[in-house]
Design an enzyme around this catalytic site. Sequence first.
Site: not given
Length: 794
Positions: A16, A84, A87, A490
């Site tokens: 919706c 390196c 690059c 938890d």
Amino acid sequence: MSKQQTTTLKVSGMSCVACANRIEKSLGKLDGVENAAVNFAAEKVTVSYDPAKVAANDIVEKIDALGFSAIIDKAEFAITGMHCAACSGRIERVVGKLPGVLQASVNLATEKAVVTYNGSEVTPTEIKAAIEKIGFGAHNAASREEKDQEQKTREQDVKRQRFWLIFSALLSFPLLAAMVLHSANITGMLNPYVELALATPVQFGAGWQFYRGAFLALKNGSSNMDVLVALGTSAAYFYSVANLIRGVHELYFEASAILITLIILGKMLEAVAKGRTSEAIKKLIGLQPKTARVVRDQQEVDIPVEEVLVGDIIVVRPGEKIPVDGVITEGTSAVDESMLTGESLPVDKKAEDTVIGATINKFGTFKFAATKVGRDTALAQIIRVVEAAQGSKAPIQRFADVVSSYFVPTVVAIASITFLVWYFILEPGNFSRALINFTAVMVIACPCALGLATPTSIMVGTGKGAENGILIKGAEHLENAHRLTAIVLDKTGTITKGEPEVTDILSINGMTEAELLQLAVAAEKNSEHPLGQAVVNYGKNTGITSAEPEQFTSIPGHGVQAVVNGSQLLIGTRKLMTDHNVIYQEQSDAISELEAQGKTVMLMAIDAQLAALLAVADTVKETSAQAVANLQQMGLEVWMITGDNERTANFIARQVGITHVLSEVLPEHKADKVAALKKEGKIVAMVGDGINDAPALATADVGFAIGTGTDIAIEAADITLMRGDLNGIVSAIRLSRKTMANIKQNLFWALIYNTLGIPIAAAGFLSPVLAGAAMAFSSVSVVTNSLRLKRIKI
């Protein structure tokens, strides 16, 4: 100020316009998001954001955490030709500018590029072409066959470097010997033209790779290690050629040749060491059995594991590896699951128990039905997680990337200034001395080690975690874990075993226990909550048979509502009773007494009249108290969060030594509690089952899914612990801390070579040969230091 990027993602799951508004509102709260517009009809969201503050993946994860699905394309490429950090940085910048590319991450250590993009704007072929245009090789790296080919390519590269190393070493050795003898005032040992003949093949044969790399870099308006090496060695070589033609005996052929030899040595050792950092992946792949013994047409036949289908019945004998995931249908055994959990003790298995592919059957013979095959098996998922983590970038890597982006141009400038100062000021007219110091500065400053400092440690750290049942989804989560100050646990399934049992049934209305159980089992039959399942299991164990409920409604956080044999049943919390006008206050003392014993009390009402009290107890895991103590000793604030009432929650908390308790928290409110702790300035981890706690896991700075077995909740958690043991959190945080310490050591050593080496070389105290040796071995020292993580205890 960073340039704003705009991207459009397809979003599924919106039912919706309110869903669209919710997405817009949530994305708008993300730091770095300037605007988010959702088109509900087209199922698309357009987001304008600052990539320096928020990544495209963060936007996708935020949408997913809301319960929707953001569709984003991702491609992985194997890159060749990088030398390196400059690059890898150049590839990221070029690919990142392509229309539709959301994020590009290039890992120098793994030689991989991971690109997230909008498939409606750009294709993998276009991305690959952009990489190849700037001088690098790129091919898709998704399938196992392609990964095998990639491994062969790496091995060929090592062989090629080994050949050039031997070639250049044989030609450079006479030059080195002549240099040593010359230093001892022994001259005339080598004809200048012989030196030229020896140095030239090294310069343009072994050294051709540096010229090619430098040309491609400069062609595309950037610079890298190859530029420094090519400039430095060429200066020494061509100056020597010019002097030879002029008849001047100041020759530096040995400097250029030995430099190239040492740099190739460093590159080869680096490639070998880098291969060792990815051994975890190789080990995981090697765990997969090649064949499976399948029952076909009443016969047992051995077939390739790739041909196993879901539903096939597979026979496993003692000592054999289990080929795929499944459920035992016949027989019993004990299975070594150490590859999955890191625990060495075998686990007893019987009918209806789950088995995991690549684990080892120790004793009995059994049959099982395949439930997950191919890419869906737990092992395949683990491999994908480890590969993704090893290819990702930790936030600390941004420091190295920024430094590398400015490094080479800065070094060229410093080297040029060094030459000018020596030639015009310190030793006027001494071209040789100025040139030598120029070359030394150029060579010592190559930023190879800087680019390897972070990714090599991440590779080894994530691999070490996988070997110990700790699956880390990305490098950023490995880094964030070391900064944690608070852990929210938890209760059910994390601190406790998560297998509650019915301990008491107190009848209120005079019905017998059996009559009450028949109704309760029927009402809870369709419930997925552990407490409901405890009632159902208790009924089964006592031989209770029950009817199917005529109606059933689950009320999250409160209980269930059902119609059984025409009666309206409610089973759940006191709030559920209050909401339905059920009077229970007369039983408050009995409820309090049960809760004081650490039991959870469910109230059962029939037709709006209280009928019974059902008490359920969940026992604490044997290792929880020690794990909590370990976390507290590490300086972490430990919290417990649960939907249980305050008395039950406090009883469990006291058993394990937790003083901070959040009780009577509904699942949908757990994320709010985590957010509240974050607002207090805490760096918060949430530990849950990875499914029911998904919003809280997404809200936390680091989300841990613990003990989730085969369904490892990769999408829900940042870090998944395969063991159902809180000590896994302790191990994960220790691993994070030690990995981050290792990265900082690497960055220190990578920078110290340059920070100290450049001024020493500029001052004339460092010869080009010594500079080349230092540069070559800086990368090796960084990778070797990373490999030490393999030996740490977590």
